[in-house]
Design an enzyme around this catalytic site. Structure first.
Site, mmCIF file in Angstrom:
data_model
loop_
_atom_site.group_PDB
_atom_site.id
_atom_site.type_symbol
_atom_site.label_atom_id
_atom_site.label_comp_id
_atom_site.label_asym_id
_atom_site.label_seq_id
_atom_site.Cartn_x
_atom_site.Cartn_y
_atom_site.Cartn_z
ATOM 1 N N LYS A 14 3.758 17.003 3.196
ATOM 2 C CA LYS A 14 4.727 15.905 3.066
ATOM 3 C C LYS A 14 5.904 16.082 4.020
ATOM 4 C CE LYS A 14 5.914 16.449 -1.236
ATOM 5 N NZ LYS A 14 5.098 17.610 -1.661
ATOM 6 N N ARG A 89 9.724 12.981 -8.664
ATOM 7 C CA ARG A 89 8.849 14.092 -9.032
ATOM 8 C C ARG A 89 8.319 13.938 -10.457
ATOM 9 N NH1 ARG A 89 9.556 17.731 -4.718
ATOM 10 N NH2 ARG A 89 8.841 19.824 -5.207
ATOM 11 N N ARG A 128 3.005 29.749 4.951
ATOM 12 C CA ARG A 128 4.331 29.333 5.438
ATOM 13 C C ARG A 128 5.430 30.281 4.981
ATOM 14 N NH1 ARG A 128 5.508 23.707 2.026
ATOM 15 N NH2 ARG A 128 5.825 24.809 0.074
ATOM 16 N N ARG A 130 7.774 30.596 2.579
ATOM 17 C CA ARG A 130 9.130 30.235 2.173
ATOM 18 C C ARG A 130 9.538 31.127 1.001
ATOM 19 N NH1 ARG A 130 9.261 24.016 0.897
ATOM 20 N NH2 ARG A 130 9.326 24.721 -1.261
ATOM 21 N N ARG A 141 4.278 25.895 -9.342
ATOM 22 C CA ARG A 141 4.601 24.613 -8.697
ATOM 23 C C ARG A 141 3.414 23.662 -8.754
ATOM 24 N NH1 ARG A 141 7.001 26.997 -4.047
ATOM 25 N NH2 ARG A 141 6.191 25.339 -2.737
HETATM 26 P P1 AMP Z 1 10.053 20.903 -2.132
HETATM 27 O O1 AMP Z 1 10.739 21.338 -0.896
HETATM 28 O O2 AMP Z 1 9.919 19.393 -2.235
HETATM 29 O O3 AMP Z 1 8.742 21.616 -2.360
HETATM 30 O O4 AMP Z 1 10.996 21.311 -3.354
HETATM 31 C C1 AMP Z 1 11.324 22.675 -3.607
HETATM 32 C C2 AMP Z 1 11.881 22.815 -5.023
HETATM 33 O O5 AMP Z 1 13.069 22.019 -5.162
HETATM 34 C C3 AMP Z 1 10.953 22.341 -6.126
HETATM 35 O O6 AMP Z 1 10.033 23.340 -6.504
HETATM 36 C C4 AMP Z 1 11.957 22.003 -7.230
HETATM 37 O O7 AMP Z 1 12.426 23.175 -7.870
HETATM 38 C C5 AMP Z 1 13.119 21.426 -6.447
HETATM 39 N N1 AMP Z 1 13.019 19.948 -6.303
HETATM 40 C C6 AMP Z 1 12.823 19.243 -5.147
HETATM 41 N N2 AMP Z 1 12.785 17.928 -5.381
HETATM 42 C C7 AMP Z 1 12.949 17.779 -6.722
HETATM 43 C C8 AMP Z 1 13.000 16.659 -7.604
HETATM 44 N N3 AMP Z 1 12.841 15.395 -7.145
HETATM 45 N N4 AMP Z 1 13.191 16.892 -8.923
HETATM 46 C C9 AMP Z 1 13.362 18.138 -9.403
HETATM 47 N N5 AMP Z 1 13.314 19.233 -8.644
HETATM 48 C C10 AMP Z 1 13.115 19.075 -7.310
#
Ligand code: AMP
Length: 182
Positions: A14, A89, A128, A130, A141
């Site tokens: 994404k 989410r 990756r 992270r 996740r």
């Molecule tokens: P991402 O970079 O989109 O994989 O997000 C990394 C982490 O940020 C996720 O595992 C969540 O802990 C938090 N996060 C990102 N977007 C959201 C969201 N819309 N709602 C809740 N937590 C989020």
């Protein structure tokens, strides 16, 4: 200019695709994950709260994320189009977004659902590297995605907005498929 929501499991690509496509159309790539990670780096009050959840691979509470997305979408640069990456989410966030976008008369054009098999997702995330990409956190996740985020595909199918894209191909192929959709 397009208004797109990118849906997909963690590791589906994404972020990569949202950034490429946003560059092509000169619209902002809005990633709640990126915004939260920078808040964590700054150790701001938001970051300090968010970190507790991110470290475990859990969702950050809705009220925090919803406030930041509302503020971000109000920004002048977001009035002509945008790509949302990582928001919504869960169903509560999607309902909030729906009413926000209705209010400002900026409905989303497409929900791009990037589909990638589970074994490929895990492999990509491990590669990756992270901070929140340890195997235990990755597994959580994926579980959170299945339980809370994947129901959004039905939510948006009912609104006839979903475009399914094969995310298990070369980056350029995925981008080309998204471009031809737009
Ligand atoms: P991402 O970079 O989109 O994989 O997000 C990394 C982490 O940020 C996720 O595992 C969540 O802990 C938090 N996060 C990102 N977007 C959201 C969201 N819309 N709602 C809740 N937590 C989020």
């Amino acid at each position: 200019m397009p208004r797109l929501i990118f849906l997909g499991a963690p590791g589906a690509g994404k972020g990569t695709q949202a950034s490429l496509v946003a560059g092509l159309y000169d619209i902002p790539h809005i990633s709640t994950g990126d915004i939260l990670r920078s808040a964590v780096t700054d150790q701001s009050p938001l970051g300090l709260q968010a970190q507790l959840y991110m470290d475990k691979g859990d969702l950050v509470p809705d009220q925090l994320v919803v406030a930041l997305i509302q503020e971000r979408l109000n920004n002048p640069d977001a009035q002509k189009g945008w790509i949302l990456d990582g928001f919504p989410r869960n169903v509560a966030q999607a309902e909030f977004l729906d009413s926000l976008l209705n209010q400002v008369e900026q409905p989303c054009d497409y929900v791009v659902s990037l589909e990638v098999p589970d074994d490929v997702l895990v492999q990509r995330m491990l590669e990756r590297g992270r901070a929140d990409d340890t195997e235990k956190v990755i597994r959580n996740r994926l579980k959170v995605y299945r339980e809370q985020t994947s129901p959004l595909i039905d939510f948006y199918l009912e609104r006839k907005k979903v475009a399914v894209i094969n995310g298990n191909q070369l980056t350029e192929g995925v981008t080309a498929d998204i471009k031809s959709l737009i």
